[in-house]
Enzyme design. Structure first.
Site, PDB file in Angstrom:
ATOM      1  N   HIS A  32      -5.020 -18.503  12.976  1.00 38.29           N
ATOM      2  CA  HIS A  32      -4.932 -17.111  13.903  1.00 38.29           C
ATOM      3  C   HIS A  32      -5.685 -18.023  15.317  1.00 38.29           C
ATOM      4  CE1 HIS A  32      -5.426 -13.371  14.838  1.00 38.29           C
ATOM      5  NE2 HIS A  32      -3.918 -13.555  15.242  1.00 38.29           N
ATOM      6  N   GLU A  84      -1.728 -21.154  15.692  1.00 39.54           N
ATOM      7  CA  GLU A  84      -1.165 -20.241  16.447  1.00 39.54           C
ATOM      8  C   GLU A  84      -1.444 -19.267  17.706  1.00 39.54           C
ATOM      9  OE1 GLU A  84      -0.790 -15.190  16.824  1.00 39.54           O
ATOM     10  OE2 GLU A  84      -2.481 -16.581  16.499  1.00 39.54           O
ATOM     11  N   HIS A 112      -4.512 -13.326  23.934  1.00 43.03           N
ATOM     12  CA  HIS A 112      -3.566 -12.214  23.427  1.00 43.03           C
ATOM     13  C   HIS A 112      -3.595 -10.817  23.923  1.00 43.03           C
ATOM     14  CE1 HIS A 112      -3.113  -8.914  20.546  1.00 43.03           C
ATOM     15  NE2 HIS A 112      -2.490  -9.726  19.398  1.00 43.03           N
TER      16      HIS A 112
END
Length: 259
Positions: free
Chosen positions: A17, A44, A59
């Site tokens: 992640h 990811e 993000h």
């Protein structure tokens, strides 16, 4: 639809992640190189478009949490973002990390000494709208990865509209419908995977079985605690997304050894 068979712990994919983000600042090359070294099956990343249409791995809509700057990603040029330090992590605000271009991450994954996939989340809502998916597909086509060949890249989104756009642009590209809230799970548009969060799975473990009964493979995010890994294994989750890829892989290998 026939229930999918339960995967063994070894068959469960471990996706890092934002990289090995328990060890390094998220979305930095150091985090991704650590994830590859730790044995992650895939990396990811979240992607956004800059004002000059560069795909960057960030993000948040704004840069304050992860950098030493201020501003909205979509309103800043790549050069402006590259001037910032994106190494803010665990109280360390100046590690010298620069904003990561998606294409640089793609090259890093392709250069690994073993097959390493990419799980790319397109962030919405955004002022870029459909241009985000269009640019992502354009880049993937340059590398021959937009047709799903080899399963090296898959695209994830909470947005059904984004998944629909992706299907129109690249029908062969594997997609994942991310789920955050408890809903009666519909068949995700054009998606072969569904991705509920671990909080939702804890509250409603039966959701995994209902999704699998629809013929969907299930990935769960973000799974860092050993008890949550065990829960995912019991429920038949195919993919675990985690900040701790090495620890999760070791735990899965340990579970396999006891069977």
């Amino acid at each position: 639809m026939t229930q999918l068979p339960l995967p063994s712990p070894r068959a469960i994919h471990v996706v890092a992640h934002r990289g090995a983000s328990h060890e390094h600042a998220e979305h930095t090359m150091a985090a991704y190189r650590q994830a590859i070294a730790d044995g992650a099956d895939a990396l990811e990343c979240d992607v956004r478009l800059t004002a000059d249409r560069k795909l960057v791995c960030v993000h948040d809509r704004r840069v304050e949490r992860t950098s030493d700057g201020r501003g909205v990603v979509s309103e800043m040029t790549y050069a402006q973002l590259a001037a910032l330090d994106f190494g803010r992590w665990k109280g360390e605000e100046h590690t010298g990390a620069r904003v990561l271009l998606f294409e640089d991450l793609l090259r890093e994954a392709l250069a690994a000494d073993r097959p390493v996939g990419l799980a790319v989340e397109t962030k919405h809502p955004t002022r870029a709208g459909g241009r985000l998916e269009a640019e992502l597909v354009r880049v993937l086509k340059e590398y021959g990865l937009a047709d799903g060949a080899g399963g090296r890249v898959e695209v994830m989104s909470f947005s059904r509209s984004a998944l629909t756009r992706l299907h129109r642009l690249a029908p062969g590209l594997p997609t994942v419908y991310l789920i955050e809230r408890a809903v009666r799970p519909p068949r995700p548009p054009f998606a072969g995977h569904a991705g509920p969060g671990i909080d939702l799975v804890r509250r409603d473990p039966g959701l995994v079985g209902r999704l699998r009964a629809k013929g969907l493979r299930v990935r769960v995010w973000t799974v860092d605690e050993p008890e949550d890994v065990e829960l995912c294994v019991r429920l038949g989750v195919e993919t675990i997304i985690t900040n701790r890829p090495r620890q999760v892989r070791e735990q899965l290998d340990g579970l396999l050894a006891t069977r």
